[in-house]
Design a protein around this motif. Structure first.
Motif, mmCIF file in Angstrom:
data_model
loop_
_atom_site.group_PDB
_atom_site.id
_atom_site.type_symbol
_atom_site.label_atom_id
_atom_site.label_comp_id
_atom_site.label_asym_id
_atom_site.label_seq_id
_atom_site.Cartn_x
_atom_site.Cartn_y
_atom_site.Cartn_z
ATOM 1 N N CYS A 55 -3.804 -22.655 6.812
ATOM 2 C CA CYS A 55 -2.652 -22.104 7.544
ATOM 3 C C CYS A 55 -2.845 -20.621 7.827
ATOM 4 N N ASP A 56 -3.328 -19.902 6.829
ATOM 5 C CA ASP A 56 -3.514 -18.457 6.939
ATOM 6 C C ASP A 56 -4.728 -18.050 6.121
ATOM 7 N N PRO A 57 -5.883 -17.904 6.775
ATOM 8 C CA PRO A 57 -7.117 -17.561 6.046
ATOM 9 C C PRO A 57 -7.067 -16.228 5.308
ATOM 10 N N ARG A 58 -6.089 -15.383 5.629
ATOM 11 C CA ARG A 58 -5.962 -14.091 4.956
ATOM 12 C C ARG A 58 -4.766 -14.039 4.011
ATOM 13 N N CYS A 59 -4.335 -15.178 3.540
ATOM 14 C CA CYS A 59 -3.201 -15.231 2.606
ATOM 15 C C CYS A 59 -3.684 -14.724 1.241
ATOM 16 N N SER A 60 -3.405 -13.468 0.965
ATOM 17 C CA SER A 60 -3.927 -12.867 -0.265
ATOM 18 C C SER A 60 -3.340 -13.528 -1.514
ATOM 19 N N ALA A 61 -2.102 -14.017 -1.432
ATOM 20 C CA ALA A 61 -1.504 -14.688 -2.594
ATOM 21 C C ALA A 61 -2.273 -15.965 -2.934
ATOM 22 N N ALA A 62 -2.666 -16.713 -1.915
ATOM 23 C CA ALA A 62 -3.429 -17.948 -2.160
ATOM 24 C C ALA A 62 -4.808 -17.621 -2.740
ATOM 25 N N TRP A 63 -5.482 -16.643 -2.147
ATOM 26 C CA TRP A 63 -6.797 -16.263 -2.658
ATOM 27 C C TRP A 63 -6.698 -15.763 -4.107
ATOM 28 N N LEU A 64 -5.689 -14.932 -4.369
ATOM 29 C CA LEU A 64 -5.507 -14.385 -5.713
ATOM 30 C C LEU A 64 -5.260 -15.498 -6.726
ATOM 31 N N GLN A 65 -4.301 -16.370 -6.433
ATOM 32 C CA GLN A 65 -3.962 -17.415 -7.397
ATOM 33 C C GLN A 65 -5.086 -18.430 -7.560
ATOM 34 N N LEU A 66 -5.787 -18.726 -6.477
ATOM 35 C CA LEU A 66 -6.954 -19.606 -6.592
ATOM 36 C C LEU A 66 -8.020 -18.943 -7.465
ATOM 37 N N GLY A 67 -8.241 -17.651 -7.269
ATOM 38 C CA GLY A 67 -9.207 -16.925 -8.084
ATOM 39 C C GLY A 67 -8.832 -16.894 -9.555
ATOM 40 N N VAL A 68 -7.560 -16.696 -9.836
ATOM 41 C CA VAL A 68 -7.095 -16.683 -11.228
ATOM 42 C C VAL A 68 -7.292 -18.069 -11.848
ATOM 43 N N MET A 69 -6.970 -19.115 -11.092
ATOM 44 C CA MET A 69 -7.153 -20.469 -11.615
ATOM 45 C C MET A 69 -8.630 -20.739 -11.905
ATOM 46 N N GLU A 70 -9.504 -20.377 -10.962
ATOM 47 C CA GLU A 70 -10.938 -20.592 -11.163
ATOM 48 C C GLU A 70 -11.444 -19.784 -12.360
ATOM 49 N N SER A 71 -10.924 -18.589 -12.538
ATOM 50 C CA SER A 71 -11.292 -17.773 -13.696
ATOM 51 C C SER A 71 -10.837 -18.449 -14.988
ATOM 52 N N ASP A 72 -9.607 -18.956 -14.999
ATOM 53 C CA ASP A 72 -9.098 -19.662 -16.177
ATOM 54 C C ASP A 72 -9.964 -20.870 -16.522
ATOM 55 N N LEU A 73 -10.515 -21.501 -15.475
ATOM 56 C CA LEU A 73 -11.377 -22.676 -15.677
ATOM 57 C C LEU A 73 -12.836 -22.292 -15.906
ATOM 58 N N GLN A 74 -13.085 -20.993 -16.011
ATOM 59 C CA GLN A 74 -14.415 -20.412 -16.227
ATOM 60 C C GLN A 74 -15.390 -20.732 -15.099
ATOM 61 N N ASN A 75 -14.867 -20.873 -13.899
ATOM 62 C CA ASN A 75 -15.688 -20.996 -12.695
ATOM 63 C C ASN A 75 -15.841 -19.583 -12.125
ATOM 64 N N TRP A 76 -16.636 -18.794 -12.818
ATOM 65 C CA TRP A 76 -16.722 -17.364 -12.558
ATOM 66 C C TRP A 76 -17.132 -17.037 -11.124
ATOM 67 N N ASP A 77 -18.150 -17.728 -10.613
ATOM 68 C CA ASP A 77 -18.630 -17.424 -9.264
ATOM 69 C C ASP A 77 -17.578 -17.747 -8.207
ATOM 70 N N LYS A 78 -16.876 -18.857 -8.379
ATOM 71 C CA LYS A 78 -15.807 -19.209 -7.433
ATOM 72 C C LYS A 78 -14.679 -18.195 -7.497
ATOM 73 N N ALA A 79 -14.321 -17.772 -8.695
ATOM 74 C CA ALA A 79 -13.263 -16.767 -8.854
ATOM 75 C C ALA A 79 -13.673 -15.465 -8.173
ATOM 76 N N GLN A 80 -14.911 -15.061 -8.383
ATOM 77 C CA GLN A 80 -15.416 -13.831 -7.772
ATOM 78 C C GLN A 80 -15.335 -13.918 -6.253
ATOM 79 N N GLU A 81 -15.726 -15.055 -5.687
ATOM 80 C CA GLU A 81 -15.653 -15.240 -4.229
ATOM 81 C C GLU A 81 -14.225 -15.074 -3.723
ATOM 82 N N CYS A 82 -13.270 -15.626 -4.456
ATOM 83 C CA CYS A 82 -11.864 -15.522 -4.050
ATOM 84 C C CYS A 82 -11.395 -14.074 -4.050
#
Length: 119
Positions: A66-93
């Motif tokens: 819907c919005d490729p620049r939705c910073s809230a979505a990128w942030l929360q996705l990154g936090v979730m990936e970090s919580d799941l220890q998917n470090w590289d995915k979190a970093q990309e977000c």
């Protein structure tokens, strides 16, 4: 409404899902575009309340469609990936947001916290 129902009224994730599904349907029926905010909030509920990280990931992706620049979505996705220890995915977000919002303090903070936990 979903955010009110789940924690404050102590109703479960299914009640929240019904609210988000209704919002999605009503936007579609009214001819309005889908909302990145609805999908981001829905994804957050799926992850935090229901522990459904796969479903949350799908919903974050819908938000970003819907919005490729939705910073809230990128942030929360990154936090979730970090919580799941998917470090590289979190970093990309986190780095995605920082390409267009270099001073986003929430992203910078989440990025620093992730880096402090990363082995």
């Amino acid at each position: 409404l979903a955010q009110l129902r789940t924690p404050k009224l102590r109703q479960g994730a299914n009640s929240g899902r019904m609210c988000y599904q209704t919002a999605e349907r009503e936007l579609r029926l009214s001819g309005l575009p889908q909302s990145s905010h609805v999908y981001t909030a829905w994804a957050s509920m799926e992850y935090k309340k229901a522990g459904e990280h796969r479903r949350a990931r799908e919903l974050f992706r819908k938000a970003l469609e819907c919005d490729p620049r939705c910073s809230a979505a990128w942030l929360q996705l990154g936090v979730m990936e970090s919580d799941l220890q998917n470090w590289d995915k979190a970093q990309e977000c986190f780095e995605e947001v920082l390409t267009y919002d270099k001073r986003n303090s929430r992203v910078l903070q989440a990025y620093a916290i992730m880096e402090s936990k990363r082995p």
